[in-house]
Write an enzyme that holds these catalytic residues in place. Structure first.
Site, mmCIF file in Angstrom:
data_model
loop_
_atom_site.group_PDB
_atom_site.id
_atom_site.type_symbol
_atom_site.label_atom_id
_atom_site.label_comp_id
_atom_site.label_asym_id
_atom_site.label_seq_id
_atom_site.Cartn_x
_atom_site.Cartn_y
_atom_site.Cartn_z
ATOM 1 N N GLY A 27 0.828 -1.202 0.000
ATOM 2 C CA GLY A 27 0.000 0.000 0.000
ATOM 3 C C GLY A 27 0.856 1.244 0.000
ATOM 4 N N GLU A 28 0.183 2.390 -0.107
ATOM 5 C CA GLU A 28 0.903 3.659 -0.061
ATOM 6 C C GLU A 28 -0.006 4.756 0.454
ATOM 7 O OE1 GLU A 28 1.136 5.760 -4.171
ATOM 8 O OE2 GLU A 28 1.474 3.625 -4.578
ATOM 9 N N GLY A 29 0.623 5.763 1.078
ATOM 10 C CA GLY A 29 -0.101 6.925 1.563
ATOM 11 C C GLY A 29 0.417 8.160 0.854
ATOM 12 N N GLY A 30 0.241 9.322 1.477
ATOM 13 C CA GLY A 30 0.675 10.556 0.855
ATOM 14 C C GLY A 30 2.173 10.607 0.611
ATOM 15 N N TYR A 33 5.267 4.508 1.594
ATOM 16 C CA TYR A 33 4.959 3.276 0.872
ATOM 17 C C TYR A 33 5.209 2.105 1.813
ATOM 18 C CZ TYR A 33 5.510 6.424 -3.121
ATOM 19 O OH TYR A 33 5.391 7.483 -3.986
ATOM 20 N N VAL A 34 4.426 1.057 1.656
ATOM 21 C CA VAL A 34 4.630 -0.144 2.462
ATOM 22 C C VAL A 34 4.798 -1.337 1.523
ATOM 23 C CG1 VAL A 34 3.745 -1.639 4.278
ATOM 24 C CG2 VAL A 34 3.235 0.811 4.341
ATOM 25 N N ASP A 148 -4.602 8.980 16.725
ATOM 26 C CA ASP A 148 -5.183 8.601 15.430
ATOM 27 C C ASP A 148 -5.667 7.154 15.461
ATOM 28 O OD1 ASP A 148 -6.071 9.183 12.862
ATOM 29 O OD2 ASP A 148 -4.194 8.567 11.917
#
EC number: 2.7.11.1
Length: 305
Positions: A27-30, A33-34, A148
């Site tokens: 996956g990836e966010g802003g 990356y994972v 969060d």
């Protein structure tokens, strides 16, 4: 700090003198990356979180996230396997090597059940809630708050046990706000770091003279509990419709009636969703109430998810 070396031609990286084989992207966010990697020294799978660091502040925040992980050795908090900073010219990447959880997150489980028209049972909810509370208790005991908490930030272990992840938004539990400038700074920070539909009311409009404490996590925990009970967060639809979450959270939550849930569980949820943070319970009180409900012990068939 560990050292990283990219060996791109072989699809491997070396972290702390151990070689890891790239398997696939997870996956990836802003700015992160994972990747799924396999330790060639032990055959175990790991999640490699790579954070893009454009500025010195980004590097400091990544280092802080790693430091937060290292504070804890707790079964309900994600451990850090290794950390390093990788440099390529002017570009920097912070790498956090973390255990891989093949079952995914609590949200994955909620969605999987919902697709079949099912929900978590009350026994399962109580057991999960107990583990989440124990993780939060450990964080709060160190003088920090998660800030969060949400179903996508709770991993599920092989036995279904909850494990808190994504410690990048953690900060000191008790914040004394003195003046409008500090209030606005905290409010802006929360807007960036605390997911809107799980954010406590006091973080939407921070007062110029107040104390924000770890009970923001208790509100978020209530939203997580609601999602476990009903298959979605209490303010998910408000956000998706484009309505004001900030306005919605100022009113006491109306909890739908369901024969699946006991009055004790509903009362527990109601206390977590108290709008006034000073009337909201702390985690130790919630833990004592949960333990009094005597959820089944881990490993019993009723808790398996």
């Amino acid at each position: 700090m560990g050292h990283a070396l990219c060996v791109c031609s072989r699809g491997t990286v070396i972290i702390d003198n151990k070689r890891y084989l790239f398997i696939q992207k997870l996956g990836e966010g802003g700015f992160s990356y994972v990747d799924l990697v396999e330790g060639l020294h032990d055959g175990h799978f790991y999640a490699l979180k790579r954070i893009l660091c454009h500025e010195q502040q980004d590097r400091e925040e990544a280092q802080r996230e790693a430091d937060m992980h290292r504070l804890f050795n707790h079964p309900n908090i994600l451990r850090l396997v290794a950390y390093c900073l990788r440099e390529r010219g002017a570009k920097h990447e912070a790498w956090l090597l973390l255990p891989f959880f093949k079952r995914g997150t609590l949200w994955n489980e909620i969605e999987r059940l919902k697709d079949k028209g099912n929900f978590l049972t009350e026994d399962q909810i109580l057991w999960l809630l107990l583990g989440i509370c124990r993780g939060l208790e450990a964080i709060h005991a160190k003088g920090y708050a998660h800030r969060d908490l949400k179903p996508t930030n709770i991993l599920l272990g092989d036995e279904g046990q909850p494990v808190l992840m994504d410690l990048g938004s953690m900060n000191q539990a008790c914040i004394h706000v003195e003046g409008s400038r500090q209030a606005l700074t905290l409010q802006d920070w929360a807007a960036q770091r605390c997911t809107i539909s799980y954010r406590a009311p006091e973080l939407f409009s921070v007062q110029s003279h107040c104390v924000i404490d770890e009970r923001t996590d208790v509100w978020s925990l209530g939203c997580v509990l609601y999602a476990m009970m009903f298959g979605e967060g209490p303010y998910d639809m408000v956000f998706q419709k484009g309505d004001s979450v900030a306005l919605a959270v100022q009113n006491q939550l109306s909890i739908p009636q369901s024969p699946r849930h006991s009055s004790a569980l509903r009362q527990l949820l109601n206390s977590m969703m108290t709008v006034d943070p000073h009337q909201r319970p702390h985690i130790p009180l919630l833990l004592s109430q949960l333990e009094a409900l005597q959820p089944p012990a881990p490993g019993q068939h009723t808790t398996q998810i």
